[in-house]
Scaffold this motif. Structure first.
Motif, PDB file in Angstrom:
ATOM      1  N   GLU A 109      96.957 -22.927 -19.577  1.00  0.00           N
ATOM      2  CA  GLU A 109      97.123 -21.432 -19.353  1.00  0.00           C
ATOM      3  C   GLU A 109      95.545 -20.975 -19.539  1.00  0.00           C
ATOM      4  OE1 GLU A 109     100.277 -19.005 -21.252  1.00  0.00           O
ATOM      5  OE2 GLU A 109     102.113 -19.896 -20.602  1.00  0.00           O
ATOM      6  N   VAL A 110      94.645 -22.122 -19.494  1.00  0.00           N
ATOM      7  CA  VAL A 110      93.161 -20.973 -18.979  1.00  0.00           C
ATOM      8  C   VAL A 110      93.685 -20.824 -17.764  1.00  0.00           C
ATOM      9  CG1 VAL A 110      91.480 -22.449 -17.980  1.00  0.00           C
ATOM     10  CG2 VAL A 110      92.484 -23.235 -20.659  1.00  0.00           C
ATOM     11  N   ARG A 111      92.364 -19.883 -17.345  1.00  0.00           N
ATOM     12  CA  ARG A 111      92.421 -18.974 -16.541  1.00  0.00           C
ATOM     13  C   ARG A 111      91.286 -18.787 -15.778  1.00  0.00           C
ATOM     14  NH1 ARG A 111      96.339 -19.172 -16.541  1.00  0.00           N
ATOM     15  NH2 ARG A 111      98.694 -18.447 -16.372  1.00  0.00           N
ATOM     16  N   ALA A 112      90.019 -19.258 -16.894  1.00  0.00           N
ATOM     17  CA  ALA A 112      88.461 -19.064 -16.655  1.00  0.00           C
ATOM     18  C   ALA A 112      87.795 -20.412 -16.592  1.00  0.00           C
ATOM     19  CB  ALA A 112      87.793 -17.390 -16.900  1.00  0.00           C
ATOM     20  N   MET A 113      86.619 -19.956 -15.971  1.00  0.00           N
ATOM     21  CA  MET A 113      85.693 -21.339 -16.822  1.00  0.00           C
ATOM     22  C   MET A 113      84.075 -21.229 -16.045  1.00  0.00           C
ATOM     23  SD  MET A 113      86.283 -24.740 -13.570  1.00  0.00           S
ATOM     24  CE  MET A 113      84.880 -25.742 -14.581  1.00  0.00           C
ATOM     25  N   ALA A 114      83.471 -22.585 -16.682  1.00  0.00           N
ATOM     26  CA  ALA A 114      82.161 -21.905 -16.619  1.00  0.00           C
ATOM     27  C   ALA A 114      81.500 -23.191 -16.687  1.00  0.00           C
ATOM     28  CB  ALA A 114      81.174 -20.975 -17.622  1.00  0.00           C
ATOM     29  N   ALA A 115      80.963 -23.630 -15.369  1.00  0.00           N
ATOM     30  CA  ALA A 115      79.681 -24.814 -15.607  1.00  0.00           C
ATOM     31  C   ALA A 115      78.210 -24.155 -15.582  1.00  0.00           C
ATOM     32  CB  ALA A 115      80.361 -25.483 -13.987  1.00  0.00           C
ATOM     33  N   VAL A 116      78.022 -25.101 -16.485  1.00  0.00           N
ATOM     34  CA  VAL A 116      75.379 -24.712 -16.474  1.00  0.00           C
ATOM     35  C   VAL A 116      75.231 -26.587 -16.697  1.00  0.00           C
ATOM     36  CG1 VAL A 116      74.293 -23.891 -18.619  1.00  0.00           C
ATOM     37  CG2 VAL A 116      76.932 -22.569 -18.685  1.00  0.00           C
ATOM     38  N   PRO A 117      74.739 -26.209 -15.418  1.00  0.00           N
ATOM     39  CA  PRO A 117      73.551 -27.493 -15.378  1.00  0.00           C
ATOM     40  C   PRO A 117      73.067 -27.491 -16.795  1.00  0.00           C
ATOM     41  CG  PRO A 117      73.069 -25.708 -14.441  1.00  0.00           C
ATOM     42  CD  PRO A 117      73.969 -25.348 -14.983  1.00  0.00           C
ATOM     43  N   ASP A 164      88.947 -12.419 -17.616  1.00  0.00           N
ATOM     44  CA  ASP A 164      86.835 -11.861 -17.862  1.00  0.00           C
ATOM     45  C   ASP A 164      86.591 -11.816 -18.938  1.00  0.00           C
ATOM     46  OD1 ASP A 164      88.739 -10.483 -19.576  1.00  0.00           O
ATOM     47  OD2 ASP A 164      88.414  -8.490 -19.653  1.00  0.00           O
ATOM     48  N   ALA A 165      86.876 -13.656 -19.729  1.00  0.00           N
ATOM     49  CA  ALA A 165      85.879 -14.238 -20.733  1.00  0.00           C
ATOM     50  C   ALA A 165      84.245 -13.854 -19.877  1.00  0.00           C
ATOM     51  CB  ALA A 165      86.303 -15.183 -20.826  1.00  0.00           C
ATOM     52  N   PHE A 166      83.655 -14.456 -18.727  1.00  0.00           N
ATOM     53  CA  PHE A 166      82.561 -14.429 -19.170  1.00  0.00           C
ATOM     54  C   PHE A 166      82.035 -13.825 -18.390  1.00  0.00           C
ATOM     55  CE2 PHE A 166      85.267 -19.005 -18.217  1.00  0.00           C
ATOM     56  CZ  PHE A 166      84.353 -19.411 -20.072  1.00  0.00           C
ATOM     57  N   ASP A 167      81.996 -12.685 -18.824  1.00  0.00           N
ATOM     58  CA  ASP A 167      80.724 -11.209 -18.284  1.00  0.00           C
ATOM     59  C   ASP A 167      79.426 -11.475 -17.880  1.00  0.00           C
ATOM     60  OD1 ASP A 167      80.377 -10.298 -20.802  1.00  0.00           O
ATOM     61  OD2 ASP A 167      81.393  -9.629 -21.381  1.00  0.00           O
ATOM     62  N   GLU A 168      78.875 -10.363 -18.130  1.00  0.00           N
ATOM     63  CA  GLU A 168      77.138 -10.916 -18.233  1.00  0.00           C
ATOM     64  C   GLU A 168      76.603 -11.502 -19.117  1.00  0.00           C
ATOM     65  OE1 GLU A 168      73.361  -7.786 -16.957  1.00  0.00           O
ATOM     66  OE2 GLU A 168      74.911  -7.005 -16.653  1.00  0.00           O
ATOM     67  N   HIS A 169      77.241 -10.946 -20.721  1.00  0.00           N
ATOM     68  CA  HIS A 169      76.998 -11.412 -21.559  1.00  0.00           C
ATOM     69  C   HIS A 169      76.760 -12.920 -22.020  1.00  0.00           C
ATOM     70  CE1 HIS A 169      75.531  -7.083 -22.503  1.00  0.00           C
ATOM     71  NE2 HIS A 169      76.424  -7.236 -22.568  1.00  0.00           N
ATOM     72  N   GLU A 170      78.316 -12.632 -21.474  1.00  0.00           N
ATOM     73  CA  GLU A 170      78.657 -14.623 -21.505  1.00  0.00           C
ATOM     74  C   GLU A 170      77.757 -15.184 -20.704  1.00  0.00           C
ATOM     75  OE1 GLU A 170      80.792 -15.367 -24.053  1.00  0.00           O
ATOM     76  OE2 GLU A 170      81.481 -13.266 -25.145  1.00  0.00           O
ATOM     77  N   ARG A 171      77.733 -15.227 -20.035  1.00  0.00           N
ATOM     78  CA  ARG A 171      77.490 -15.708 -18.568  1.00  0.00           C
ATOM     79  C   ARG A 171      75.353 -16.046 -19.206  1.00  0.00           C
ATOM     80  NH1 ARG A 171      78.456 -14.279 -12.469  1.00  0.00           N
ATOM     81  NH2 ARG A 171      81.265 -14.265 -13.562  1.00  0.00           N
ATOM     82  N   VAL A 172      75.015 -15.146 -20.294  1.00  0.00           N
ATOM     83  CA  VAL A 172      73.668 -15.371 -20.419  1.00  0.00           C
ATOM     84  C   VAL A 172      73.160 -16.084 -21.825  1.00  0.00           C
ATOM     85  CG1 VAL A 172      71.581 -14.442 -21.134  1.00  0.00           C
ATOM     86  CG2 VAL A 172      72.245 -12.764 -19.857  1.00  0.00           C
ATOM     87  N   VAL A 173      74.518 -16.064 -23.034  1.00  0.00           N
ATOM     88  CA  VAL A 173      74.451 -16.659 -24.134  1.00  0.00           C
ATOM     89  C   VAL A 173      74.685 -18.613 -24.069  1.00  0.00           C
ATOM     90  CG1 VAL A 173      76.821 -16.623 -24.330  1.00  0.00           C
ATOM     91  CG2 VAL A 173      75.122 -17.259 -26.247  1.00  0.00           C
ATOM     92  N   LEU A 174      75.565 -18.289 -22.554  1.00  0.00           N
ATOM     93  CA  LEU A 174      76.174 -19.798 -21.908  1.00  0.00           C
ATOM     94  C   LEU A 174      74.688 -20.279 -21.284  1.00  0.00           C
ATOM     95  CD1 LEU A 174      79.893 -19.797 -20.970  1.00  0.00           C
ATOM     96  CD2 LEU A 174      78.526 -20.496 -22.678  1.00  0.00           C
ATOM     97  N   LYS A 175      74.186 -19.938 -20.015  1.00  0.00           N
ATOM     98  CA  LYS A 175      73.118 -19.981 -19.713  1.00  0.00           C
ATOM     99  C   LYS A 175      72.010 -21.153 -20.722  1.00  0.00           C
ATOM    100  CE  LYS A 175      73.214 -17.814 -15.625  1.00  0.00           C
ATOM    101  NZ  LYS A 175      72.926 -16.670 -14.431  1.00  0.00           N
ATOM    102  N   SER A 176      71.847 -20.233 -22.149  1.00  0.00           N
ATOM    103  CA  SER A 176      70.506 -20.082 -23.248  1.00  0.00           C
ATOM    104  C   SER A 176      71.051 -21.605 -24.072  1.00  0.00           C
ATOM    105  CB  SER A 176      70.832 -19.152 -24.251  1.00  0.00           C
ATOM    106  OG  SER A 176      70.566 -17.865 -23.516  1.00  0.00           O
TER     107      SER A 176
END
Length: 532
Positions: free
Chosen positions: A252-260, A279-291
């Motif tokens: 039951e996964v609802r969201a995903m992020a893919a980072v090169p 809403d797991a990947f908000d602005e803060h989460e996106r910054v940390v995953l890119k880092s």
């Protein structure tokens, strides 16, 4: 009050509700109320005179202000409260009630009450309070988020520092991400050049993915898109068409992020993270995953560079080229001739030297100056059947990027629109990353051969680097131009004046650079103790 009509008329026309209760009767009934009170509450005088004013109270009237009024009346003292009251039609309003005792000869005979509708002010106060509480909640949420993010970044970074292999880096990062409460699963995959698929090499929070592959050209897949475009992809609503992993859908996964995973101009793969919240990947989460993605890629890059001095094999990669891949392949077709690579130098931009066979030099020069990626073409020497050209390329040319990774061009030729390149990959550099970098610049190139051989005690690249470190840029350029132009041949094809002119310097200055370079080169040769 009936003996003083002007006063009574003034009270009736007052803008606030006014009531008078008889303190000498049981339950202090109302004996008077003005018109404003009737307008405020909707209760007519014939329904309110003779009863206690508590009929305005209702379900949401709080006990505290009622108790305060009751106590003040019992003690015959003035009181001021704000409380919820109800109109006759049942609507709520906020009422500011001021009560004061009236005395005659020391005895309290009446209580006068003043009612003011303060609903607008109270609602504004409640809105301000609500916003303050919302800001405090967001601030607390952000504080907890930052603490979690800081901990996550610190844990991942520390783990990557101690990892000694690519597999160790990938497994550690996936495990730490999957352990985080905000995420459900994570995996890292790299591109397989021969099949153009993404091959998961590490995973956590889900089943073994070793038998799963994803085509790089999968339509709409965020992981493939991130790998191809080099841009992170975030999906807040993951439908079945986008989830290629069966168990991920079952969880039951609802969201995903893919980072090169990109470092030093090389894409090392893709990091994919799943979450159950939309809403797991908000602005803060996106910054940390890119880092985290940059940290993983940097670790891969550092490990690859570190292995250069420890691995005992080198790899040769053979590519066939189409006429759209590199400039000289297209030129060989346009001019109907053959190109053979002679070497490179650097003078702010990359300089590539080619011998061109069976073509008019002026034609080649004119065509080259119009070719994409070529800033200038200079004829260094011209013979009966061949000419030596210097092609000035951009500082970010493919040759420059390969050289920065220690990759040497073994050979590079083209004839009538068909080209061939052999790259010598230094020991320790992942051939896959070189194939990827080369394929990005040459989309129609095809890897046609891969050969491994034992690494010598010191590679050509390492020896050349040790020499180049002793030469200035101008000395190295003078030496390279002299060598590729045949300046040292018994029958010199280019003069010192011609080479000096190609560098924009005087003949004397050219010879100073050349002699200094020769002296340093001979010193490096004899210092190594190489016998005659």
């Amino acid at each position: 009050m009936g003996n003083d009509p002007p006063i009574e008329r003034a009270i009736d026309e007052a803008p606030i509700g006014i009531t008078i209760a008889d303190a000498r009767q049981p339950d202090e009934p109302l004996i008077y109320l003005n018109d404003a009170f009737e307008r405020l509450t909707g209760y007519p005088k014939d329904e309110t005179v003779g009863v206690n004013c508590r009929f305005l109270q209702g379900e949401n009237t709080e006990d505290e202000p009622v108790a305060a009024m009751r106590e003040a009346i019992a003690n015959e003292e003035p009181v001021s409260v704000e409380l919820r009251n109800y109109r006759k039609d049942g609507t709520e309003f906020w009422n500011k009630v001021d009560i004061a005792p009236l005395r005659e000869e020391g005895e309290t005979t009446h209580f006068v009450g003043f009612q003011t509708d303060v609903t607008a002010r109270k609602e504004a106060e409640f809105e301000i309070k609500r916003r303050i509480e919302e800001v405090e909640r967001e601030r607390e949420k952000l504080r907890r988020l930052l603490e979690r993010i800081d901990g996550l970044l610190e844990d991942v970074t520390q783990a990557l520092v101690h990892a000694t292999s690519r597999d160790g880096v990938a497994r550690t990062a996936c495990r730490r991400l999957a352990d985080d409460d905000a995420y459900d699963a994570a995996w890292i995959g790299e591109r397989v050049p021969t099949t153009d698929e993404i091959d998961p090499e590490a995973w956590a929070g889900t089943r073994d993915l070793s038998d799963v592959t994803l085509a790089v050209d999968s339509e709409g897949d965020p992981s493939a898109r991130a790998l191809v475009t080099g841009t992170a992809q975030f999906v807040s609503e993951l439908d079945e068409a986008r989830s290629w992993h069966e168990e991920i859908r079952a969880r039951e996964v609802r969201a995903m992020a893919a980072v090169p995973l990109v470092a030093g101009g090389t894409t090392y793969g893709v990091l994919t993270v799943y979450a159950r919240q939309h809403d797991a990947f908000d602005e803060h989460e996106r910054v940390v995953l890119k880092s985290i993605g940059r940290a993983i890629a940097s670790s891969f890059d550092a490990l690859e560079s570190r292995r250069i001095l420890t691995v005992d094999t080198a790899v040769e990669l053979d590519f066939s080229l189409g006429k759209e891949d590199l400039f000289f392949v297209g030129l060989s077709e346009s001019a109907g001739c053959r190109f053979s690579y002679e070497g490179t130098a650097h003078d702010g931009d990359s300089l590539a030297f080619f011998t061109v066979y069976d073509a008019d030099p002026e034609t080649v020069r004119d065509l080259a100056r119009r070719a994409e990626g070529v800033q200038d073409a200079i004829l260094l020497t011209a013979g009966e059947t061949s000419s030596l050209f210097e092609f000035r390329l951009g500082e970010t040319s493919l040759i420059t990027r390969l050289a920065e990774r220690g990759v040497r061009i073994g050979s590079m030729t083209a004839s009538e629109g068909e080209g061939h390149v052999r790259l010598v990959v230094p020991a320790g550099v992942r051939p896959r990353s070189v194939v990827e970098a080369f394929s990005e610049s040459c989309p129609t190139a095809e890897l046609v051969g891969r050969h491994e051989h034992e690494r010598p005690p010191q590679t050509d690249a390492e020896y050349r680097l040790s020499v180049e470190e002793r030469l200035t840029d101008r000395q190295l350029l003078a030496l390279r131009k002299a060598y590729v132009s045949g300046y040292f041949d018994p029958q010199r094809r280019a003069s010192g004046s011609e080479l000096a002119a190609s560098m924009g310097i005087s003949r004397a200055t050219f010879h100073q650079h050349l002699r200094a370079a020769q002296r340093k080169l001979l010193g490096e040769f004899f210092d190594r103790g190489i016998p005659d």
